[in-house]
Design a protein around this motif. Structure first.
Motif, mmCIF file in Angstrom:
data_model
loop_
_atom_site.group_PDB
_atom_site.id
_atom_site.type_symbol
_atom_site.label_atom_id
_atom_site.label_comp_id
_atom_site.label_asym_id
_atom_site.label_seq_id
_atom_site.Cartn_x
_atom_site.Cartn_y
_atom_site.Cartn_z
ATOM 1 N N GLU A 259 -39.755 -13.644 65.453
ATOM 2 C CA GLU A 259 -38.453 -12.986 65.378
ATOM 3 C C GLU A 259 -38.114 -12.302 66.702
ATOM 4 N N PRO A 260 -36.843 -12.387 67.147
ATOM 5 C CA PRO A 260 -36.473 -11.814 68.445
ATOM 6 C C PRO A 260 -36.157 -10.327 68.402
ATOM 7 N N TYR A 261 -36.090 -9.741 67.188
ATOM 8 C CA TYR A 261 -35.748 -8.322 67.067
ATOM 9 C C TYR A 261 -36.141 -7.823 65.675
ATOM 10 N N ASN A 262 -35.764 -6.585 65.368
ATOM 11 C CA ASN A 262 -36.175 -5.924 64.128
ATOM 12 C C ASN A 262 -34.932 -5.577 63.317
ATOM 13 N N LEU A 263 -34.842 -6.109 62.106
ATOM 14 C CA LEU A 263 -33.673 -5.890 61.261
ATOM 15 C C LEU A 263 -33.396 -4.418 61.008
ATOM 16 N N TRP A 264 -34.442 -3.617 60.887
ATOM 17 C CA TRP A 264 -34.282 -2.216 60.496
ATOM 18 C C TRP A 264 -34.019 -1.294 61.684
ATOM 19 N N LYS A 265 -34.246 -1.792 62.900
ATOM 20 C CA LYS A 265 -34.105 -0.935 64.072
ATOM 21 C C LYS A 265 -33.009 -1.375 65.040
ATOM 22 N N ASP A 266 -32.671 -2.665 65.055
ATOM 23 C CA ASP A 266 -31.809 -3.209 66.097
ATOM 24 C C ASP A 266 -30.434 -3.593 65.545
ATOM 25 N N GLN A 267 -29.394 -3.039 66.138
ATOM 26 C CA GLN A 267 -28.029 -3.330 65.706
ATOM 27 C C GLN A 267 -27.703 -4.812 65.824
ATOM 28 N N ALA A 268 -28.227 -5.466 66.856
ATOM 29 C CA ALA A 268 -27.955 -6.902 67.020
ATOM 30 C C ALA A 268 -28.492 -7.708 65.845
ATOM 31 N N ALA A 269 -29.655 -7.338 65.333
ATOM 32 C CA ALA A 269 -30.215 -8.018 64.165
ATOM 33 C C ALA A 269 -29.347 -7.771 62.935
ATOM 34 N N GLN A 270 -28.874 -6.549 62.772
ATOM 35 C CA GLN A 270 -28.034 -6.227 61.624
ATOM 36 C C GLN A 270 -26.704 -6.973 61.678
ATOM 37 N N GLU A 271 -26.125 -7.098 62.874
ATOM 38 C CA GLU A 271 -24.882 -7.847 63.016
ATOM 39 C C GLU A 271 -25.086 -9.313 62.628
ATOM 40 N N ALA A 272 -26.194 -9.881 63.055
ATOM 41 C CA ALA A 272 -26.492 -11.269 62.703
ATOM 42 C C ALA A 272 -26.699 -11.410 61.193
ATOM 43 N N PHE A 273 -27.359 -10.444 60.604
ATOM 44 C CA PHE A 273 -27.601 -10.426 59.158
ATOM 45 C C PHE A 273 -26.280 -10.458 58.401
ATOM 46 N N TYR A 274 -25.341 -9.606 58.815
ATOM 47 C CA TYR A 274 -24.036 -9.572 58.152
ATOM 48 C C TYR A 274 -23.292 -10.891 58.367
ATOM 49 N N PHE A 275 -23.391 -11.455 59.542
ATOM 50 C CA PHE A 275 -22.737 -12.730 59.851
ATOM 51 C C PHE A 275 -23.216 -13.829 58.908
ATOM 52 N N HIS A 276 -24.528 -13.916 58.711
ATOM 53 C CA HIS A 276 -25.078 -14.957 57.840
ATOM 54 C C HIS A 276 -24.618 -14.769 56.404
ATOM 55 N N TRP A 277 -24.624 -13.541 55.935
ATOM 56 C CA TRP A 277 -24.214 -13.335 54.550
ATOM 57 C C TRP A 277 -22.727 -13.586 54.357
ATOM 58 N N ASN A 278 -21.914 -13.283 55.346
ATOM 59 C CA ASN A 278 -20.502 -13.602 55.226
ATOM 60 C C ASN A 278 -20.292 -15.111 55.151
ATOM 61 N N MET A 279 -21.089 -15.859 55.920
ATOM 62 C CA MET A 279 -20.981 -17.313 55.880
ATOM 63 C C MET A 279 -21.245 -17.846 54.477
ATOM 64 N N TRP A 280 -22.328 -17.361 53.852
ATOM 65 C CA TRP A 280 -22.661 -17.840 52.507
ATOM 66 C C TRP A 280 -21.630 -17.372 51.489
ATOM 67 N N ALA A 281 -21.159 -16.148 51.617
ATOM 68 C CA ALA A 281 -20.158 -15.643 50.679
ATOM 69 C C ALA A 281 -18.852 -16.428 50.783
ATOM 70 N N LYS A 282 -18.493 -16.812 51.995
ATOM 71 C CA LYS A 282 -17.270 -17.584 52.196
ATOM 72 C C LYS A 282 -17.395 -18.955 51.544
ATOM 73 N N ARG A 283 -18.572 -19.560 51.661
ATOM 74 C CA ARG A 283 -18.772 -20.894 51.072
ATOM 75 C C ARG A 283 -18.623 -20.849 49.555
ATOM 76 N N TYR A 284 -19.018 -19.741 48.939
ATOM 77 C CA TYR A 284 -18.981 -19.655 47.480
ATOM 78 C C TYR A 284 -17.982 -18.599 46.995
ATOM 79 N N LYS A 285 -16.920 -18.399 47.765
ATOM 80 C CA LYS A 285 -15.982 -17.324 47.463
ATOM 81 C C LYS A 285 -15.278 -17.519 46.122
ATOM 82 N N HIS A 286 -15.148 -18.758 45.653
ATOM 83 C CA HIS A 286 -14.408 -19.020 44.416
ATOM 84 C C HIS A 286 -15.317 -19.046 43.179
#
Length: 378
Positions: free
Chosen positions: A138-165
């Motif tokens: 892993e290139p960073y730490n989800l609990w400590k690094d804002q960049a990891a958290q931004e990526a985390f939110y990005f991935h979940w938005n992608m999945w939520a968009k795919r199944y939005k209906h």
């Protein structure tokens, strides 16, 4: 929308976003989630598609349905669906390189599960910056690094968009598997502790906002803190369900498992009930372990046991005695369960146990006694 603007947009608070009343009804005084029962499917568990298991077949879903199961959890390693150079360590920029063909393969499994009446819970078993297991840098730490958290939110938005209906009865989003605050994110045996409550709240709230941006009624689930063991009081106001585990105590569930024990060949022999090492193991200790989860459900927060089961090195009679108590206690609290896994070392099919009288089942080895135990706890 670029990813920085996306994060700004989705970082809004989730207090006003609520799930259907049938899912979270505080006056209900019982677990508001359905008592789902089923399995984890490990098709996308490996971060490397070349190392993936054989795909889940329609026969598997048909058998699940015919036996009365109605739930599958799909633990996903996010690198599985990235278009990256796998001969090199991943970079923070690589985390955004989605491979649409790989996403479509995951979607195909979701669609098949729905065809057989299963609720599907998507889980990031490996999220950007965290996994309970090693095996990928892993290139960073989800609990400590804002960049990891931004990526985390990005991935979940992608999945939520795919199944939005899709309604909450068909799909849920299990944020990150078995979170903990580990000293070395790339060493699963390094010292770990619970994620600080305020940190877990921040990350869960941001991910839930990214998901509910697409559909305010999407069902979000957070795994218990400290590797799935502990209730998360800091998020009970966020309309996020919580997921416990059915692996306690580990000396039973993960006996001789090399990924869970530093010295797997020198462990005390498991017994249930009985004295194992310095502890006497019994149903009473399980009742204390699950008491906070039962209380959480009665407060109106949805609770489900997203993983449970036992590796194949524990003697079958010990495993069955212990798991009878685990499932019985979950049933008392109206908490559903998902076995890790359907077919494989933890499963009811082809577990490779050496002390089971298997039944031949269409070319597979079925542990009928195990299956009957699961069915008896519906």
């Amino acid at each position: 929308m670029n990813r920085r603007n996306f994060i700004t947009t989705t970082a809004l608070g989730t207090a006003a976003l609520s799930l259907p009343a049938s899912m979270f009804a505080t006056a209900q005084k019982t677990n508001p989630l359905p008592k789902w029962k089923g399995f984890n499917l490990l098709d996308f568990f490996s971060p490397d598609p070349a190392q993936s298991r054989k795909p889940t077949t329609e026969d598997y879903f048909r058998w699940m349905r015919d036996w009365g199961f109605d739930f599958v959890r799909i633990p996903i390693a996010y690198p599985y669906y990235l278009n990256i150079d796998r001969t090199k360590n991943i970079t923070p920029d690589d985390v955004y390189k989605i491979d649409n063909a790989a996403v479509d393969r995951i979607d195909k499994l979701v669609t098949m599960a729905h065809r057989y009446g299963m609720h599907v819970s998507l889980n990031l078993h490996r999220a950007p910056g965290y996994c309970i297991n090693a095996g990928f840098h892993e290139p960073y730490n989800l609990w400590k690094d804002q960049a990891a958290q931004e990526a985390f939110y990005f991935h979940w938005n992608m999945w939520a968009k795919r199944y939005k209906h899709l309604p909450a009865s068909k799909i849920s989003f299990d944020l990150v598997n078995e979170p903990s605050m580990r000293e070395d994110m790339n060493d699963q045996h390094s010292r770990s502790s619970a994620v600080p409550g305020d940190v877990y709240r921040k990350v869960a709230q941001g991910a839930a906002a990214a998901i509910r941006k697409e559909n305010p009624s999407h069902l979000v689930i957070a795994d218990g803190n400290n590797v799935g063991n502990n209730v998360i009081p800091e998020i009970t106001d966020l309309n996020i369900a919580q997921s416990c585990r059915g692996y306690f105590p580990g000396i039973i569930s993960h006996y001789k498992a090399p990924w869970a024990n530093k010295d797997p060949d020198n462990l005390p022999e498991p017994k249930w009930p009985g004295q194992v090492g310095e502890k006497y193991l019994s149903r009473t200790m399980l009742e204390e372990y699950y008491k906070p989860w039962g209380e959480l459900a009665r407060q109106g927060v949805g609770v489900h046991c997203g993983e449970c089961g036992c590796w194949n090195k524990t003697p079958h009679n010990v495993f069955m005695a212990w798991f009878t108590d685990v499932l019985g206690i979950l049933k008392e609290h109206r908490i559903g369960f998902a076995l890790w896994e359907f077919s494989g070392d933890f499963g009811i099919l082809d577990s490779r146990r050496t002390d089971v009288a298997y039944e031949d089942w269409y070319g597979h080895k079925l542990d009928r006694k195990y299956l009957n135990l699961l069915i008896s706890n519906f």
